[in-house]
Design a protein around this motif. Structure first.
Motif, PDB file in Angstrom:
ATOM      1  N   ALA A 177       0.906  -1.167  -0.115  1.00 24.05           N
ATOM      2  CA  ALA A 177      -0.052   0.317   0.009  1.00 24.05           C
ATOM      3  C   ALA A 177       0.807   1.236  -0.028  1.00 24.05           C
ATOM      4  O   ALA A 177       0.560   2.270  -0.709  1.00 24.05           O
ATOM      5  CB  ALA A 177      -0.784   0.179   1.220  1.00 24.05           C
ATOM      6  N   ARG A 178       2.064   1.289   0.898  1.00 18.82           N
ATOM      7  CA  ARG A 178       2.977   2.361   0.876  1.00 18.82           C
ATOM      8  C   ARG A 178       3.523   2.565  -0.623  1.00 18.82           C
ATOM      9  O   ARG A 178       3.442   3.805  -1.000  1.00 18.82           O
ATOM     10  CB  ARG A 178       4.025   1.991   1.857  1.00 18.82           C
ATOM     11  N   LYS A 231       2.174   1.897  -3.432  1.00 20.06           N
ATOM     12  CA  LYS A 231       1.258   2.198  -4.357  1.00 20.06           C
ATOM     13  C   LYS A 231       0.764   3.666  -4.288  1.00 20.06           C
ATOM     14  O   LYS A 231       0.469   4.614  -5.149  1.00 20.06           O
ATOM     15  CB  LYS A 231       0.019   1.444  -4.495  1.00 20.06           C
ATOM     16  N   ARG A 232       1.018   3.978  -2.880  1.00 19.37           N
ATOM     17  CA  ARG A 232       0.700   5.525  -2.404  1.00 19.37           C
ATOM     18  C   ARG A 232       1.695   6.565  -3.088  1.00 19.37           C
ATOM     19  O   ARG A 232       1.368   7.470  -3.643  1.00 19.37           O
ATOM     20  CB  ARG A 232       0.435   5.742  -1.021  1.00 19.37           C
ATOM     21  N   CYS A 252       1.431   7.068  -6.703  1.00 13.90           N
ATOM     22  CA  CYS A 252       0.442   8.024  -6.968  1.00 13.90           C
ATOM     23  C   CYS A 252       0.416   9.437  -6.645  1.00 13.90           C
ATOM     24  O   CYS A 252       0.252  10.208  -7.603  1.00 13.90           O
ATOM     25  CB  CYS A 252      -1.026   7.683  -6.250  1.00 13.90           C
ATOM     26  N   LEU A 253       1.387   9.566  -5.628  1.00  9.55           N
ATOM     27  CA  LEU A 253       1.797  10.914  -5.309  1.00  9.55           C
ATOM     28  C   LEU A 253       2.893  11.428  -6.358  1.00  9.55           C
ATOM     29  O   LEU A 253       2.721  12.763  -6.904  1.00  9.55           O
ATOM     30  CB  LEU A 253       2.238  11.055  -3.984  1.00  9.55           C
ATOM     31  N   VAL A 266      -6.330  10.302  -9.452  1.00 13.91           N
ATOM     32  CA  VAL A 266      -6.558  10.060  -8.212  1.00 13.91           C
ATOM     33  C   VAL A 266      -7.796   9.096  -8.195  1.00 13.91           C
ATOM     34  O   VAL A 266      -7.863   8.030  -7.278  1.00 13.91           O
ATOM     35  CB  VAL A 266      -6.880  11.228  -7.372  1.00 13.91           C
ATOM     36  N   GLU A 314      -6.691   5.692  -8.997  1.00 16.04           N
ATOM     37  CA  GLU A 314      -5.801   4.823  -7.931  1.00 16.04           C
ATOM     38  C   GLU A 314      -6.715   4.476  -6.867  1.00 16.04           C
ATOM     39  O   GLU A 314      -6.491   3.357  -6.176  1.00 16.04           O
ATOM     40  CB  GLU A 314      -4.786   5.815  -7.406  1.00 16.04           C
ATOM     41  N   LEU A 315      -7.782   5.086  -6.380  1.00 13.47           N
ATOM     42  CA  LEU A 315      -8.877   4.889  -5.565  1.00 13.47           C
ATOM     43  C   LEU A 315      -9.653   3.378  -5.741  1.00 13.47           C
ATOM     44  O   LEU A 315      -9.663   2.731  -4.981  1.00 13.47           O
ATOM     45  CB  LEU A 315      -9.653   6.025  -5.195  1.00 13.47           C
ATOM     46  N   THR A 343      -7.208   0.535  -5.713  1.00 14.95           N
ATOM     47  CA  THR A 343      -6.968   0.378  -4.050  1.00 14.95           C
ATOM     48  C   THR A 343      -8.300  -0.595  -3.647  1.00 14.95           C
ATOM     49  O   THR A 343      -8.267  -1.512  -2.949  1.00 14.95           O
ATOM     50  CB  THR A 343      -6.817   1.528  -3.393  1.00 14.95           C
ATOM     51  N   GLU A 360       3.035   1.976  10.927  1.00 14.40           N
ATOM     52  CA  GLU A 360       3.604   2.329   9.695  1.00 14.40           C
ATOM     53  C   GLU A 360       4.873   3.429  10.150  1.00 14.40           C
ATOM     54  O   GLU A 360       5.940   2.865   9.362  1.00 14.40           O
ATOM     55  CB  GLU A 360       2.586   3.035   8.769  1.00 14.40           C
TER      56      GLU A 360
END
Length: 259
Positions: free
Chosen positions: A4-5, A7-8, A11-12, A52, A55-56, A59, A101
């Protein structure tokens, strides 16, 4: 958390690149009109909104696939899972996850906090635990029977190590004991009953295979024994003895009075 980290962060970086592309392609003049600024912001909003949203959605679908794997494994063992959606918005728990995290992925040598409360799954109810124990015992018993069958196949033709009748009796006793063990859980539920009966049928099939292997091995052993030199010599000796007896009877008949 690592997935998850990653992929986040991806995206950023994509969002940052959208702003950088706008700077490089559109901000080439010193002054802009209101319409030009509005047009640039609208275009940037469209691109960022699309990234965004994508990506949402990804997820969400990823979480669905992960939960599907867990539920499929639970269904295999007839487990009853309970979920509490309200816990997904529990601010205290969310802050604990964030702290976890931070402590796990920080670049410093700081160790994770020992005060972090890690929620645990509720224990299985008594029926589910008993079913797991029964299922594990049944699988162990099946493995033992399969090993016995392999051992029988390895010793075929070896008279000294030949499987005796008491071994078959022992297998039958094991099947009877396993059947009694299965019958104790037949009333739990229809699903449990079907699962146990299938294991019992498989065990019975294994026993039939062992009995068939025993019968075949006995026939092969008898055939091999008849082909041995000792058997042929014994047969020749018996034939010679029979001939000698016939000769003796002929000689004795000369001395017997006639009727």
């Amino acid at each position: 958390m690592r997935f998850a980290r990653f992929k986040r962060g991806l995206c950023l970086r994509t969002v940052d690149s959208c702003f950088q592309d706008l700077k490089d392609s559109r901000l080439v003049e010193e002054t802009f009109t209101v319409d030009e600024v509005t047009d640039m912001l609208d275009g940037l909003r469209t691109v960022v909104h699309s990234e965004v949203e994508s990506e949402l959605i990804n997820t969400t679908y990823t979480n669905v696939l992960l939960l599907r794997q867990l539920f499929s494994q639970a269904e295999k063992w007839y487990l009853k899972l309970q979920t509490d959606v309200s816990e997904l918005e529990n601010r205290e728990l969310l802050e604990q996850v964030a702290e976890f995290e931070k402590s796990e992925f920080t670049s410093s040598s700081k160790k994770p906090s020992t005060d972090l409360i890690k929620p645990k799954l509720a224990p299985l109810n008594e029926g589910g635990s008993e079913l797991l124990n029964k299922a594990t015992a049944a699988l162990d018993e099946k493995s033992k029977l399969e090993k016995s069958l392999k051992d029988l196949q390895m010793i075929q033709g070896d008279q000294k190590n030949f499987l005796k009748v008491q071994d078959i009796t022992e297998l039958e006793n094991k099947v009877a004991a396993l059947k009694c063990q299965f019958e104790k859980t037949l009333n739990d539920s229809t699903a449990n009953q079907k699962f146990l009966e299938e294991n019992l049928v498989t065990t019975k099939h294994d026993l039939l295979k062992v009995q068939d292997q025993l019968s075949t091995a006995e026939k092969e052993l008898e055939k091999k024994f008849q082909q041995t030199a000792a058997y042929r010599n014994m047969k020749e000796i018996l034939m010679k003895k029979n001939e000698q007896i016939k000769d003796l009877r002929k000689k004795l008949s000369k001395y017997e009075p006639e009727d």
